[in-house]
Write a protein that holds these residues in place. Structure first.
Motif, PDB file in Angstrom:
ATOM      1  N   LYS A 324      10.013  -2.600 -10.988  1.00 27.43           N
ATOM      2  CA  LYS A 324       9.183  -1.813 -10.084  1.00 27.43           C
ATOM      3  C   LYS A 324       8.004  -2.657  -9.578  1.00 27.43           C
ATOM      4  CE  LYS A 324       7.310   2.887  -9.780  1.00 27.43           C
ATOM      5  NZ  LYS A 324       5.937   2.676  -9.343  1.00 27.43           N
ATOM      6  N   VAL A 325       7.776  -2.604  -8.279  1.00 31.18           N
ATOM      7  CA  VAL A 325       6.637  -3.294  -7.662  1.00 31.18           C
ATOM      8  C   VAL A 325       5.847  -2.282  -6.846  1.00 31.18           C
ATOM      9  CG1 VAL A 325       5.897  -5.120  -6.095  1.00 31.18           C
ATOM     10  CG2 VAL A 325       7.886  -5.479  -7.574  1.00 31.18           C
ATOM     11  N   ASN A 326       4.572  -2.198  -7.094  1.00 27.29           N
ATOM     12  CA  ASN A 326       3.732  -1.188  -6.450  1.00 27.29           C
ATOM     13  C   ASN A 326       2.894  -1.777  -5.312  1.00 27.29           C
ATOM     14  OD1 ASN A 326       4.609   0.797  -8.253  1.00 27.29           O
ATOM     15  ND2 ASN A 326       3.038   0.250  -9.753  1.00 27.29           N
ATOM     16  N   PRO A 327       2.466  -0.948  -4.366  1.00 24.12           N
ATOM     17  CA  PRO A 327       1.618  -1.412  -3.258  1.00 24.12           C
ATOM     18  C   PRO A 327       0.163  -1.505  -3.701  1.00 24.12           C
ATOM     19  CG  PRO A 327       2.092   0.914  -2.976  1.00 24.12           C
ATOM     20  CD  PRO A 327       2.850   0.478  -4.196  1.00 24.12           C
ATOM     21  N   VAL A 328      -0.120  -2.448  -4.595  1.00 22.40           N
ATOM     22  CA  VAL A 328      -1.408  -2.459  -5.286  1.00 22.40           C
ATOM     23  C   VAL A 328      -2.582  -2.801  -4.362  1.00 22.40           C
ATOM     24  CG1 VAL A 328      -0.438  -2.914  -7.561  1.00 22.40           C
ATOM     25  CG2 VAL A 328      -0.986  -4.840  -6.051  1.00 22.40           C
ATOM     26  N   ILE A 329      -2.339  -3.598  -3.332  1.00 26.59           N
ATOM     27  CA  ILE A 329      -3.456  -3.968  -2.455  1.00 26.59           C
ATOM     28  C   ILE A 329      -3.901  -2.780  -1.598  1.00 26.59           C
ATOM     29  CG2 ILE A 329      -4.273  -5.571  -0.692  1.00 26.59           C
ATOM     30  CD1 ILE A 329      -3.789  -6.802  -3.496  1.00 26.59           C
ATOM     31  N   PRO A 330      -2.993  -2.090  -0.899  1.00 26.20           N
ATOM     32  CA  PRO A 330      -3.444  -0.871  -0.219  1.00 26.20           C
ATOM     33  C   PRO A 330      -4.081   0.147  -1.167  1.00 26.20           C
ATOM     34  CG  PRO A 330      -1.294  -1.519   0.602  1.00 26.20           C
ATOM     35  CD  PRO A 330      -1.585  -2.401  -0.574  1.00 26.20           C
ATOM     36  N   SER A 385      -5.362 -10.990   3.572  1.00 21.75           N
ATOM     37  CA  SER A 385      -4.716 -12.181   3.011  1.00 21.75           C
ATOM     38  C   SER A 385      -3.615 -11.867   2.009  1.00 21.75           C
ATOM     39  CB  SER A 385      -5.769 -13.083   2.347  1.00 21.75           C
ATOM     40  OG  SER A 385      -6.371 -12.424   1.244  1.00 21.75           O
ATOM     41  N   LYS A 386      -3.759 -10.783   1.247  1.00 21.20           N
ATOM     42  CA  LYS A 386      -2.805 -10.495   0.172  1.00 21.20           C
ATOM     43  C   LYS A 386      -1.802  -9.407   0.522  1.00 21.20           C
ATOM     44  CE  LYS A 386      -5.783 -12.097  -3.586  1.00 21.20           C
ATOM     45  NZ  LYS A 386      -4.950 -13.281  -3.843  1.00 21.20           N
ATOM     46  N   CYS A 387      -1.936  -8.855   1.733  1.00 24.92           N
ATOM     47  CA  CYS A 387      -0.991  -7.806   2.106  1.00 24.92           C
ATOM     48  C   CYS A 387      -0.489  -7.995   3.534  1.00 24.92           C
ATOM     49  CB  CYS A 387      -1.622  -6.425   1.940  1.00 24.92           C
ATOM     50  SG  CYS A 387      -0.513  -5.061   2.356  1.00 24.92           S
ATOM     51  N   VAL A 388      -1.342  -7.786   4.523  1.00 23.53           N
ATOM     52  CA  VAL A 388      -0.888  -7.745   5.916  1.00 23.53           C
ATOM     53  C   VAL A 388      -0.230  -9.052   6.337  1.00 23.53           C
ATOM     54  CG1 VAL A 388      -1.574  -7.372   8.315  1.00 23.53           C
ATOM     55  CG2 VAL A 388      -2.665  -6.056   6.484  1.00 23.53           C
ATOM     56  N   ASP A 389      -0.814 -10.175   5.958  1.00 20.47           N
ATOM     57  CA  ASP A 389      -0.257 -11.467   6.378  1.00 20.47           C
ATOM     58  C   ASP A 389       1.179 -11.668   5.896  1.00 20.47           C
ATOM     59  OD1 ASP A 389      -2.575 -12.132   7.692  1.00 20.47           O
ATOM     60  OD2 ASP A 389      -3.350 -13.455   6.126  1.00 20.47           O
ATOM     61  N   GLY A 390       1.527 -11.015   4.790  1.00 23.04           N
ATOM     62  CA  GLY A 390       2.860 -11.215   4.223  1.00 23.04           C
ATOM     63  C   GLY A 390       3.843 -10.099   4.491  1.00 23.04           C
ATOM     64  N   ILE A 391       3.486  -9.132   5.329  1.00 21.55           N
ATOM     65  CA  ILE A 391       4.397  -8.012   5.618  1.00 21.55           C
ATOM     66  C   ILE A 391       5.586  -8.491   6.435  1.00 21.55           C
ATOM     67  CG2 ILE A 391       4.627  -5.845   6.910  1.00 21.55           C
ATOM     68  CD1 ILE A 391       1.757  -5.185   6.140  1.00 21.55           C
ATOM     69  N   THR A 392       6.776  -8.024   6.061  1.00 22.04           N
ATOM     70  CA  THR A 392       7.989  -8.302   6.833  1.00 22.04           C
ATOM     71  C   THR A 392       8.629  -6.977   7.238  1.00 22.04           C
ATOM     72  OG1 THR A 392       9.305  -8.454   4.795  1.00 22.04           O
ATOM     73  CG2 THR A 392       8.422 -10.520   5.709  1.00 22.04           C
TER      74      THR A 392
END
Length: 465
Positions: A324-330, A385-392
């Motif tokens: 399980k991986v959570n959306p921790v930055i948002p 830096s830790k979320c939006v830049d890496g969204i696919t």
């Protein structure tokens, strides 16, 4: 450790010769063990205090009220503080009684003792340079503290805007990257009509742009300061020309367009600018939190949710559920927003609680505004830096949802009519078949016509039929 004896209204007190603060600061440290967060953790505020004291020294000297050697030593001490020195000497808790007197005296004592050292004297030799008589000349806490607070707040808003520009740039890059990814728009969490993922992300760009403008507008409110008001705005114990002269010197020292209020009595008691700025911070936090809600929804799944985008995996999401991986930055940005929204209530109550010619609650206002801005700045840069830049984007998933959505029928309504569209939608719901297949089966449109209508570029903007 050698000690020196200092004296104030309450009597004598030993102070270590290793420190630059004096007796009033030491008492404040003992009295206000409240947050454990001291002035030393807010360098912009410390620098602003030093700029105020330097401007006052220059104005007093210009008016013949302060000897040149004292002016030079005070200004040199202030310049060291402005340059980042002695910040550890500002030890008073940010929340305190006394309307900020302890913070003002912390600055006066550190500057006086550093000035004494510059002149070749020992700390505490206040007959040479005195914290009140010289460093605080022509001032009261009631005008020096709010002016420094406003200078610091003015600069902190620029810092927050810089972080918002970083986040804006990240969203703008993704908006361009996703400009051709067709997906379903949703209202009330139900399928609406098609759009592109790029349009969705460009909305966030526009939202941030608008809020930057609101911050710049609110920032103008703190350009007006009450330096020269002294105790309540009457200017008692100051030279008749002091208010004008210190305004010019403050502009010179800060390089910013600060102006003296026309009504210093009003300006000394009014804290409406802080309420306005807090409200704008709440607005910004609320909208960024909404964006984070969107990101969590759009990335939900990965198998049983919307799953239109992927957020970068930052850490394992569970101590019991493998994989399980959570959306921790948002999630953390949401929590910052909740905190900022809550502190707006504190600031509002503190402003309302002011009485007569002074609001004594500015320390809690300053503490919360600075904390809110610092948290938001860190949160926005982290989100970028830790979320939006890496969204696919999951392009196939986005397209699949469009083709199987009942909402697709809205795009067909101008071509097959409302009654046919309603009938097709009902059959699609009842049979779990796609709108696309039912329209072809009923021969309401040819395959060529249908494919042309549902081209991404034809569904996301007005079109002449």
């Amino acid at each position: 450790m050698t000690m020196r004896m200092e004296h104030d209204l309450l009597g004598d007190k030993e102070i270590s010769n290793d420190v630059y603060y004096g007796v009033q600061t030491a008492r404040a440290k003992e009295n206000f063990n409240i947050t454990g967060i001291t002035l030393s953790q807010f360098p912009t505020f410390i620098v602003s205090l030093a700029k105020v004291k330097k401007a006052c020294a220059l104005a007093n000297h210009k008016l013949g009220l302060l000897a040149e050697n004292k002016k030079n030593a005070i200004c040199e001490a202030c310049d060291e503080i402005i340059g980042g020195e002695l910040h550890e000497q500002f030890i008073v808790d940010m929340i305190q009684g006394g309307a900020g007197t302890s913070i003002n005296m912390n600055a006066n004592e550190v500057i006086a003792n550093k000035a004494l050292e510059i002149l070749g004297h020992q700390k505490g030799e206040y007959k040479i340079v005195h914290p009140n008589n010289d460093v605080n000349k022509s001032q009261s806490t009631n005008d020096a503290y709010p002016t420094a607070f406003r200078i610091a707040l003015y600069e902190k808003i620029f810092e927050l805007i810089d972080s918002m520009k970083i986040l804006r740039k990240s969203f703008a890059k993704k908006a361009d990257e996703f400009k051709d990814v067709i997906k379903m728009g949703r209202t009330q969490l139900q399928d609406a009509v098609p759009m592109t993922l790029g349009q969705e992300f460009h909305t966030y760009v526009t939202m941030i742009d608008e809020d930057i403008q609101r911050l710049l507008e609110a920032q103008q409110l703190v350009r007006e300061m009450n330096l020269g008001a002294t105790a309540i705005g009457t200017g008692i114990n100051s030279h008749p020309d002091y208010a004008h002269e210190v305004e010019l010197k403050l502009q010179e020292v800060t390089g910013r367009p600060f102006v003296t209020a026309k009504d210093l009595v009003e300006a000394t008691q009014d804290t409406g600018a802080y309420v306005q700025i807090s409200g704008v911070l709440k607005r910004v936090a609320t909208k960024i939190s909404k964006i984070c809600n969107d990101l969590r929804l759009l990335s939900s799944g990965p198998r049983t949710g919307i799953n239109e985008i992927n957020l970068p995996a930052m850490q394992p999401g569970s101590s019991i559920m493998p994989g399980k991986v959570n959306p921790v930055i948002p999630e953390v940005v949401n929590q910052v927003a909740f905190q900022v929204i809550g502190t707006d209530v504190t600031i509002t109550l503190a402003s309302e609680g002011g009485q007569l010619q002074l609001n004594v609650f500015e320390p809690v206002i300053a503490f919360n505004l600075f904390n809110s801005i610092n948290m938001m700045k860190n949160a926005f840069e982290t989100l970028a830096s830790k979320c939006v830049d890496g969204i696919t984007a999951n392009e196939d998933r986005c397209k699949e949802l469009v083709l199987h959505s009942i909402g697709l029928v809205t795009a067909l309504n101008p071509y097959i009519g409302y009654e046919n569209s309603t009938s097709v939608a009902k059959e699609a719901l009842d049979t779990h078949r796609s709108v696309y297949d039912i329209v072809l089966e009923r021969e309401l449109l040819s395959k060529e016509e249908l494919d042309d209508i549902i081209k991404p570029e034809n569904m996301i903007k007005p079109r002449v039929r």
